[in-house]
Design a protein around this motif. Sequence first.
Motif, PDB file in Angstrom:
ATOM      1  N   GLY A  50       0.821  -1.210   0.000  1.00 52.01           N
ATOM      2  CA  GLY A  50       0.000   0.000   0.000  1.00 52.01           C
ATOM      3  C   GLY A  50       0.853   1.258   0.000  1.00 52.01           C
ATOM      4  O   GLY A  50       0.563   2.233  -0.703  1.00 52.01           O
ATOM      5  N   VAL A  51       1.935   1.224   0.795  1.00 54.40           N
ATOM      6  CA  VAL A  51       2.858   2.371   0.832  1.00 54.40           C
ATOM      7  C   VAL A  51       3.500   2.550  -0.551  1.00 54.40           C
ATOM      8  O   VAL A  51       3.601   3.669  -1.080  1.00 54.40           O
ATOM      9  CB  VAL A  51       3.945   2.153   1.915  1.00 54.40           C
ATOM     10  CG1 VAL A  51       5.019   3.234   1.840  1.00 54.40           C
ATOM     11  CG2 VAL A  51       3.308   2.125   3.302  1.00 54.40           C
ATOM     12  N   MET A  52       3.913   1.415  -1.150  1.00 55.98           N
ATOM     13  CA  MET A  52       4.538   1.490  -2.482  1.00 55.98           C
ATOM     14  C   MET A  52       3.525   1.967  -3.523  1.00 55.98           C
ATOM     15  O   MET A  52       3.856   2.742  -4.426  1.00 55.98           O
ATOM     16  CB  MET A  52       5.105   0.115  -2.869  1.00 55.98           C
ATOM     17  CG  MET A  52       6.348  -0.229  -2.052  1.00 55.98           C
ATOM     18  SD  MET A  52       6.765  -1.977  -2.095  1.00 55.98           S
ATOM     19  CE  MET A  52       7.264  -2.170  -3.774  1.00 55.98           C
ATOM     20  N   SER A  53       2.286   1.498  -3.377  1.00 59.94           N
ATOM     21  CA  SER A  53       1.206   1.941  -4.274  1.00 59.94           C
ATOM     22  C   SER A  53       1.036   3.448  -4.208  1.00 59.94           C
ATOM     23  O   SER A  53       0.883   4.124  -5.223  1.00 59.94           O
ATOM     24  CB  SER A  53      -0.125   1.319  -3.834  1.00 59.94           C
ATOM     25  OG  SER A  53      -0.461   0.238  -4.633  1.00 59.94           O
ATOM     26  N   ALA A  54       1.033   3.957  -2.949  1.00 60.64           N
ATOM     27  CA  ALA A  54       0.804   5.395  -2.763  1.00 60.64           C
ATOM     28  C   ALA A  54       1.882   6.185  -3.494  1.00 60.64           C
ATOM     29  O   ALA A  54       1.621   7.270  -4.027  1.00 60.64           O
ATOM     30  CB  ALA A  54       0.795   5.728  -1.279  1.00 60.64           C
ATOM     31  N   ALA A  55       3.111   5.635  -3.528  1.00 61.55           N
ATOM     32  CA  ALA A  55       4.201   6.341  -4.204  1.00 61.55           C
ATOM     33  C   ALA A  55       4.153   6.124  -5.715  1.00 61.55           C
ATOM     34  O   ALA A  55       4.477   7.030  -6.488  1.00 61.55           O
ATOM     35  CB  ALA A  55       5.537   5.864  -3.656  1.00 61.55           C
ATOM     36  N   GLY A  56       3.750   4.922  -6.123  1.00 62.61           N
ATOM     37  CA  GLY A  56       3.863   4.595  -7.545  1.00 62.61           C
ATOM     38  C   GLY A  56       2.561   4.634  -8.311  1.00 62.61           C
ATOM     39  O   GLY A  56       2.507   4.188  -9.458  1.00 62.61           O
ATOM     40  N   LEU A  57       1.498   5.161  -7.688  1.00 60.28           N
ATOM     41  CA  LEU A  57       0.191   5.133  -8.346  1.00 60.28           C
ATOM     42  C   LEU A  57       0.042   6.303  -9.320  1.00 60.28           C
ATOM     43  O   LEU A  57       0.289   7.453  -8.966  1.00 60.28           O
ATOM     44  CB  LEU A  57      -0.920   5.210  -7.290  1.00 60.28           C
ATOM     45  CG  LEU A  57      -2.343   5.092  -7.813  1.00 60.28           C
ATOM     46  CD1 LEU A  57      -2.622   3.699  -8.344  1.00 60.28           C
ATOM     47  CD2 LEU A  57      -3.345   5.429  -6.709  1.00 60.28           C
TER      48      LEU A  57
END
Lengths: 250, 411
Positions: free
Chosen positions: B166-173
């Motif tokens: 989720g943290v990575m998603s927030a950065a890579g979305l």
Amino acid sequence: MMALLLLASAAYVKNRRAGDALMLAGIACGAGLLGYLWVTLGRPPMRTLGETRWWYAVLVPALGFVIGWRFRTRALAIPACLMGCLFAAIDMAHPEAMDKTLMPALQSPWFVPHVVVYMLAYSALGLSSLLGAWAGVQRYFRHQPVAVADVDLPHRLVMVGFPLLSCGLIFGAFWAKEAWGHYWSWDPKETWAFLTWAAYLLYLHVRTRHALKPALNLALLVVGFGVLMMCWFGVNYLPTARESVHTYSQ
Amino acid sequence: MEQSEETNARRAGFWEGSLGYPQAVAVALAAFAVGIVYQWRIPRMPQVPFSIAAGICAAFVVIVGFASLRWRRTRVMEWITGIPFAVVSIVGVMLLAAVGAAVPEATLRARFGMQSAYSSWPFAMMLFVMLTNLVGVSARRMWPLSFRNVRFTLNHLGLAVTLIGGVMSAAGLERSNLVLELGHPTAMAEAVDGKPVPLPFQATLRQFRLASFPPTLALAESDPKAPDGARITAGEQFAKPGLTERIGPYSVKVLEYLPRAAKVGGVWRAVNFPTAAPAVRVEVSDAAGHPAAAGWVSSGSVDTESAFLPLGEDRALFMPPPRPREFRSTVAIFRDGRTEVREIRVNQPISVGPYRLYQLSYDEKMGAASEFSVIEVVRDRGLPVVYAGLFMLLAGAALFLWEGAREGGSE
């Protein structure tokens, strides 16, 4: 259905077999009603709060019967029948318009598994809290402390309800990804679903460490069910409800 | 037990005795305070590139996992990976999530300058505390792995992996809206903040189709106590000739149904243009069976006026706008020198390279005659990590259920 379940709860006091038969007949009637609604509406009757209440009214006695049979206990039968009756009565007192429309976002293969798994989880967790609260009330009026044994059956129900709750949450995430492009949006309904899951997660952790504090365990079960009810019904009355894409009632 | 923990802590200094709930609360409060300070100094969380976010996440997992294994028998590591720490972090995350669930985002924005409670520093700090516990305890149980620990590991590591994803998603979305007009190729989408987003493909809307459910009827009654000044009783049946339905105290019989109609020279007639409105001719009887009114009712459309049937001074029969059954866009995608024609529907997105294209909306005023379609373009580089975590959680839930359903199953 209501009459049969009420008769079943009365019969259980004296005759177990008669209670079983009446309960099964009541569940069959409820299942028949859901099937009838499904056919006449031409869609799964799971769209509005009223429709999900009918599922709950049928699944609570059904789950109570199955788990009672599995763990050879009759303690669940009467609360399950009465809880089923209560939710059926709420639906009868506040009937909702059931039209045949189903918005495009709900036309998904995830719709039925998501709702059914959630309703099963809510049934197990609702029964768990009801039994816990009832044990607590009984002990209070008898001026006795809550016993460790009082939490046994409610805890078993959480052990069934919590993984189903997890599955419901995860199915919802998969569905949201297909419908809206993102698996989690912190929508008010999603957030309350997370809070419900976290409340039972909290109970499980506290129970692991403090199994010898039954009053604390029961209190957490009741709080958990309060959060669950908030997620199911209460969220519609919050100021944040307008921000939710999960409101399908009329 | 907690009392003796507290007494020990008092005797030997707060951090020197056995560590339990008070110390976990202190850590959570400290994390919250740090979050508040950051929120005050840097109200908007900076957007870091995906690779950096992924690197930070990987470093975090390695450091916490290594520390948890290397110093697994120390009291600090036992405490960080223990239940008091887990309980306090769950309560902390719940409290902050509850704020976001109860207070509208507009209020948070106006009063505290927050974009949302979930992209705030205090929430991020509380997640950090929870993740430290989760990664630490997962490492402890994974090494050495035994069958007894599989369920525990799947549930804890699954949640940790989901949150890290989720943290990575927030950065890579990357999310943007592509407004496609009929016949006009475009390769430029628009981000939520209105900034143009160039895409590595070009899309042209070939056709937009919308199908609606047949209309239903409803009764409006004047009621000053109702939020909009009227109480609505909705009919449940789709309109069709011969249908008789009770709506409120009235019996409504549909005599004629025109799916596409317009009032031509004062008379409702069937027409064949996309912006026409459905109309029904009805006969209404009151509760005693006496005729109350008869006439045409229509929801109206952008081209056609609506029509309702008055039933006395404060009641009227009307037709709510028909609800959409489905809408879909036929889109030509031009990419790498090739054109491909695809159809995008709600719940049936398509993939174009690393992007997923979702049917989002259309010109609701024009309905089936909409000349544009809004497609959401999403690229989420954290998704595989999130899905890995979710599948682990599903497997953990299945084992949980299996053990829970066993007679005498363990906790």
